[in-house]
Design a protein around this motif. Structure first.
Motif, PDB file in Angstrom:
ATOM      1  N   ASN A 111       0.865  -1.175   0.000  1.00 44.20           N
ATOM      2  CA  ASN A 111       0.000   0.000   0.000  1.00 44.20           C
ATOM      3  C   ASN A 111       0.904   1.229   0.000  1.00 44.20           C
ATOM      4  N   ALA A 112       0.324   2.408   0.172  1.00 44.19           N
ATOM      5  CA  ALA A 112       1.098   3.647   0.090  1.00 44.19           C
ATOM      6  C   ALA A 112       2.196   3.721   1.146  1.00 44.19           C
ATOM      7  N   ALA A 113       2.025   3.036   2.270  1.00 42.31           N
ATOM      8  CA  ALA A 113       3.016   3.087   3.347  1.00 42.31           C
ATOM      9  C   ALA A 113       4.170   2.112   3.149  1.00 42.31           C
ATOM     10  N   GLY A 114       4.027   1.129   2.247  1.00 35.10           N
ATOM     11  CA  GLY A 114       5.109   0.177   2.035  1.00 35.10           C
ATOM     12  C   GLY A 114       4.595  -1.202   1.679  1.00 35.10           C
ATOM     13  N   SER A 115       5.429  -2.205   1.958  1.00 35.05           N
ATOM     14  CA  SER A 115       5.102  -3.582   1.592  1.00 35.05           C
ATOM     15  C   SER A 115       5.144  -4.486   2.813  1.00 35.05           C
ATOM     16  N   SER A 116       4.435  -5.598   2.703  1.00 33.54           N
ATOM     17  CA  SER A 116       4.483  -6.612   3.751  1.00 33.54           C
ATOM     18  C   SER A 116       5.727  -7.478   3.532  1.00 33.54           C
ATOM     19  N   LYS A 117       5.924  -8.415   4.428  1.00 38.76           N
ATOM     20  CA  LYS A 117       6.924  -9.446   4.190  1.00 38.76           C
ATOM     21  C   LYS A 117       6.372 -10.354   3.094  1.00 38.76           C
ATOM     22  N   TYR A 118       7.249 -11.183   2.540  1.00 34.97           N
ATOM     23  CA  TYR A 118       6.809 -12.105   1.501  1.00 34.97           C
ATOM     24  C   TYR A 118       6.090 -13.306   2.108  1.00 34.97           C
ATOM     25  N   SER A 119       5.270 -13.923   1.284  1.00 37.69           N
ATOM     26  CA  SER A 119       4.620 -15.180   1.641  1.00 37.69           C
ATOM     27  C   SER A 119       5.654 -16.301   1.635  1.00 37.69           C
TER      28      SER A 119
END
Length: 142
Positions: A111-119
């Motif tokens: 999203n606009a704030a960044g990314s999650s860790k990967y699956s």
């Protein structure tokens, strides 16, 4: 300054206007939903649905993602982003993979704030059995 009033001494301290013994501290703002860390997608799986076509599916664990990024690697080391899908989309089909190719995939939310860790990482390998018939092996590649 001391003042006697009815046998009681009152002390009055005059303070400089810029000095205050109590300094109010602002409360830290609560993070907005788009500023909280995104939950990573999970349970990534891969399925061969036709010769050269892999279908990926995953669990969407984020409530405020703008979408997902699908990454591919042939060596489990050097991943390249190959697709972006919209929020709440939890499937992707990668077509035209070559016979006898090794394919590793992983997915992350953004999203606009960044990314999650990967699956988790999944692995699919195509190998020809007969002309126009392909089989694939699938194994979780943690």
């Amino acid at each position: 300054i001391a003042v006697a009033a009815g046998g009681v001494i009152l002390w009055l301290a005059l303070l400089e206007p810029e000095f205050s013994p109590i300094v109010p501290q602002p409360s830290p703002p609560l993070p907005l939903p788009h500023e909280r860390p995104l939950n990573a997608p999970s349970d990534l799986t891969a399925e061969v649905i036709a010769p050269g076509t892999i279908s990926l599916a995953w669990a969407d664990n984020a409530s405020d993602e703008d979408g997902f990024v699908v990454a591919h690697s042939e060596d489990k080391q050097n991943f390249v982003d190959i697709a972006t899908v919209a929020a709440d989309v939890t499937i992707f089909q990668n077509v035209q993979r070559a016979p006898a190719s090794r394919n590793y995939y992983r997915v992350k939310a953004f999203n606009a704030a960044g990314s999650s860790k990967y699956s988790n990482i999944v692995f699919v390998e195509f190998y020809p059995v007969k002309p126009d018939i392909f089989e694939a092996t699938y194994e979780p590649a943690y």
